[in-house]
Scaffold this active site. Sequence first.
Site, PDB file in Angstrom:
ATOM      1  N   HIS A 176     -33.878 -18.827  -5.884  1.00  0.00           N
ATOM      2  CA  HIS A 176     -35.292 -18.813  -6.277  1.00  0.00           C
ATOM      3  C   HIS A 176     -35.906 -17.502  -5.799  1.00  0.00           C
ATOM      4  O   HIS A 176     -36.381 -17.391  -4.676  1.00  0.00           O
ATOM      5  CB  HIS A 176     -36.004 -20.027  -5.660  1.00  0.00           C
ATOM      6  CG  HIS A 176     -37.434 -20.189  -6.098  1.00  0.00           C
ATOM      7  ND1 HIS A 176     -38.066 -21.414  -6.136  1.00  0.00           N
ATOM      8  CD2 HIS A 176     -38.367 -19.291  -6.502  1.00  0.00           C
ATOM      9  CE1 HIS A 176     -39.309 -21.256  -6.545  1.00  0.00           C
ATOM     10  NE2 HIS A 176     -39.532 -19.968  -6.757  1.00  0.00           N
ATOM     11  N   HIS A 229     -38.130 -14.163  -7.517  1.00  0.00           N
ATOM     12  CA  HIS A 229     -38.764 -13.446  -8.632  1.00  0.00           C
ATOM     13  C   HIS A 229     -38.573 -11.956  -8.380  1.00  0.00           C
ATOM     14  O   HIS A 229     -39.066 -11.442  -7.370  1.00  0.00           O
ATOM     15  CB  HIS A 229     -40.249 -13.779  -8.707  1.00  0.00           C
ATOM     16  CG  HIS A 229     -40.512 -15.251  -8.849  1.00  0.00           C
ATOM     17  ND1 HIS A 229     -40.732 -15.843 -10.072  1.00  0.00           N
ATOM     18  CD2 HIS A 229     -40.564 -16.247  -7.928  1.00  0.00           C
ATOM     19  CE1 HIS A 229     -40.922 -17.149  -9.895  1.00  0.00           C
ATOM     20  NE2 HIS A 229     -40.819 -17.419  -8.600  1.00  0.00           N
ATOM     21  N   HIS A 240     -40.361 -24.506 -12.148  1.00  0.00           N
ATOM     22  CA  HIS A 240     -41.198 -24.709 -10.962  1.00  0.00           C
ATOM     23  C   HIS A 240     -41.953 -26.023 -11.176  1.00  0.00           C
ATOM     24  O   HIS A 240     -42.579 -26.217 -12.223  1.00  0.00           O
ATOM     25  CB  HIS A 240     -42.228 -23.582 -10.821  1.00  0.00           C
ATOM     26  CG  HIS A 240     -41.688 -22.293 -10.295  1.00  0.00           C
ATOM     27  ND1 HIS A 240     -40.624 -21.647 -10.856  1.00  0.00           N
ATOM     28  CD2 HIS A 240     -42.086 -21.526  -9.239  1.00  0.00           C
ATOM     29  CE1 HIS A 240     -40.385 -20.526 -10.163  1.00  0.00           C
ATOM     30  NE2 HIS A 240     -41.264 -20.425  -9.182  1.00  0.00           N
ATOM     31  N   GLU A 254     -44.926 -27.811  -6.627  1.00  0.00           N
ATOM     32  CA  GLU A 254     -45.313 -26.816  -5.614  1.00  0.00           C
ATOM     33  C   GLU A 254     -46.796 -27.075  -5.317  1.00  0.00           C
ATOM     34  O   GLU A 254     -47.140 -27.589  -4.264  1.00  0.00           O
ATOM     35  CB  GLU A 254     -45.105 -25.381  -6.134  1.00  0.00           C
ATOM     36  CG  GLU A 254     -45.542 -24.297  -5.166  1.00  0.00           C
ATOM     37  CD  GLU A 254     -45.547 -22.875  -5.781  1.00  0.00           C
ATOM     38  OE1 GLU A 254     -45.592 -22.736  -7.014  1.00  0.00           O
ATOM     39  OE2 GLU A 254     -45.543 -21.907  -4.987  1.00  0.00           O
ATOM     40  N   ASP A 307     -38.403 -16.567  -2.786  1.00  0.00           N
ATOM     41  CA  ASP A 307     -39.494 -16.595  -3.770  1.00  0.00           C
ATOM     42  C   ASP A 307     -40.011 -15.182  -4.106  1.00  0.00           C
ATOM     43  O   ASP A 307     -39.551 -14.581  -5.062  1.00  0.00           O
ATOM     44  CB  ASP A 307     -40.627 -17.499  -3.286  1.00  0.00           C
ATOM     45  CG  ASP A 307     -41.455 -18.090  -4.429  1.00  0.00           C
ATOM     46  OD1 ASP A 307     -41.087 -17.894  -5.601  1.00  0.00           O
ATOM     47  OD2 ASP A 307     -42.466 -18.765  -4.146  1.00  0.00           O
ATOM     48  N   ASP A 308     -40.971 -14.694  -3.340  1.00  0.00           N
ATOM     49  CA  ASP A 308     -41.546 -13.358  -3.551  1.00  0.00           C
ATOM     50  C   ASP A 308     -41.603 -12.650  -2.200  1.00  0.00           C
ATOM     51  O   ASP A 308     -42.680 -12.475  -1.616  1.00  0.00           O
ATOM     52  CB  ASP A 308     -42.956 -13.482  -4.134  1.00  0.00           C
ATOM     53  CG  ASP A 308     -42.955 -14.237  -5.449  1.00  0.00           C
ATOM     54  OD1 ASP A 308     -42.566 -13.654  -6.463  1.00  0.00           O
ATOM     55  OD2 ASP A 308     -43.318 -15.430  -5.449  1.00  0.00           O
TER      56      ASP A 308
HETATM   57  N1  HPA Z   1     -44.985 -20.255  -8.149  1.00  0.00           N
HETATM   58  C1  HPA Z   1     -45.332 -20.058  -9.413  1.00  0.00           C
HETATM   59  N2  HPA Z   1     -45.213 -18.900 -10.027  1.00  0.00           N
HETATM   60  C2  HPA Z   1     -44.699 -17.880  -9.346  1.00  0.00           C
HETATM   61  C3  HPA Z   1     -44.329 -18.020  -8.018  1.00  0.00           C
HETATM   62  C4  HPA Z   1     -44.459 -19.284  -7.400  1.00  0.00           C
HETATM   63  O1  HPA Z   1     -44.133 -19.512  -6.221  1.00  0.00           O
HETATM   64  N3  HPA Z   1     -43.867 -16.814  -7.633  1.00  0.00           N
HETATM   65  C5  HPA Z   1     -43.962 -15.992  -8.680  1.00  0.00           C
HETATM   66  N4  HPA Z   1     -44.468 -16.626  -9.728  1.00  0.00           N
HETATM   67 ZN    ZN Z   2     -41.252 -19.100  -7.483  1.00  0.00          ZN
END
Ligand code: HPA
Ligand code: ZN
Length: 334
Positions: A14, A16, A194, A197, A275-276
């Site tokens: 996971h 991006h 996703h 969350e 994630d990011d």
């Molecule tokens: N959630 C939804 N969209 C996203 C995320 C996330 O954690 N990171 C980058 N785009």
């Molecule tokens: Zn994500």
Amino acid sequence: MDRFIEQLPKVELHLHIEGTLEPELMFKLAKRNNVSIPFDSPEQIRQAYQFENLQSFLDIYYQGAEVLIEEQDFYDLTWEYLLRCQQDNVIHTEIFFDPQTHTDRGIAFETVINGITSALKQGEKELGISSQLILCFLRHLEESAALETLEQALPYKDKIIAVGLDSSEQGHPPEKFARVFEKALDEGFLTVAHAGEEGPAQNIRDALELLQVSRIDHGVRCSEDPLLVERLIQEQTPLTVCPLSNIKLRVFDTMADHNIAELLRRGLAVTINSDDPAYFGGYMTDNFQAVHQALSLTKQELAQLSVNAVNASFISPQAKEDMVSKIWHYQDNY
Ligand code: HPA
Ligand code: ZN
């Protein structure tokens, strides 16, 4: 334990790629491409990374991506991430990219995918890191836009293993993309999404049923639905959990409140991911460390998280077997 975590073989599911844009590279690309950004230094960019929720992050994240213009930019972005993977002993990674973030600004789909895939090829060759690519649709945009993006992806089928769904979860449930995912499945793509969350547990159920997903990205709000938790255990549905992201975006107040250890101990197929990382303050090792420190995971549990990720990945059964034995061998002999 720090060294055990650092050297533990890891698999990331996971991530991006646009979320690996470090302030230094953002600053450099802004200059190189003559794109104006409202910051005078990388430090200033970093200071702006205070988020209240998912949307407040996404606004800054989409703005940051505007410095990515040329194929070389996508290459540089991906290569920098792969060097971080090498540091963290990430041996396999499955990377999301958001074509619409770029095609909506007039950047060709081809520019994006060529830049990313040439870096991935070099990463495999020079760093020994294997990878897969997952195309994510932006869920705040229309179904028709996702269908168009899917069409653009068809000539690159051999480079894209799956499609996913990201961006603003609230107000954009899985059902909005049921037909897009049906078409993607018909075309031979695997699917992920996703869900759970910021959105409710129902989104996890709908992603499983309407989108036929192989994994749930995040999924931490499954805890609000005990019957769903039972089902996820039974079916061993992988959850790609992103601990530092969840704290930064206030899904949990503190890491001590995070449910990943509880889910792991109940037998769910949870995994740790970044994630990011450029926005949330940490790559894979940092995420493992943060969870370990707050929730006191044992070496065996940390290795199990890594094994879960191998089993949840989109690689061959033989490659899985090799990676799993590598991880247990590391754990047993440490
Ligand atoms: N959630 C939804 N969209 C996203 C995320 C996330 O954690 N990171 C980058 N785009
Ligand atoms: Zn994500």
